[in-house]
Enzyme design. Sequence first.
Site: not given
Length: 112
Positions: A30-31, A86, A92-93, A99, A101
């Site tokens: 994750d960035i 999410n 919060g998506q 995906h 997390h």
Amino acid sequence: MTDCIFCKIIAGEIPAKKLYEDEDVLAFWDISPQAPVHFLVIPKKHIPRPVDVTEPDERLTGKLLRIAAQMAKENGVEDDYRAIFNNGAKAGQVVFHLHMHIIGGKGRPWPM
Ligand code: 5GP
Ligand code: ZN
């Protein structure tokens, strides 16, 4: 999906630090990590949200879990990670490509 950021990562149009890749699945860091270990596991198939998963996707979504576990082990969080999807902007998506997390190495981060 041409305007999907994760499809662009899959296509190699946007760089990402990859942990794992095969014909079905991609895992990448994750960035904006929320824990010492925070990566995303995605299907290469563009599925917008968890609620859009259909029966033919069952094998694929199960594979996300297995690859996530394998990558968690390889990154030292076998005993300390959470797997989160999410669903929807209100939850919060932000990226509308399915995906998971994997957030690890932090203990229990939220009262959930
Ligand atoms: P969501 O809030 O949709 O569940 O999570 C999207 C996640 O994707 C966020 O944790 C965000 O940091 C990550 N993300 C968004 N854009 C990029 C990107 O271009 N590269 C990487 N590696 N992660 C991204
Ligand atoms: Zn996509």
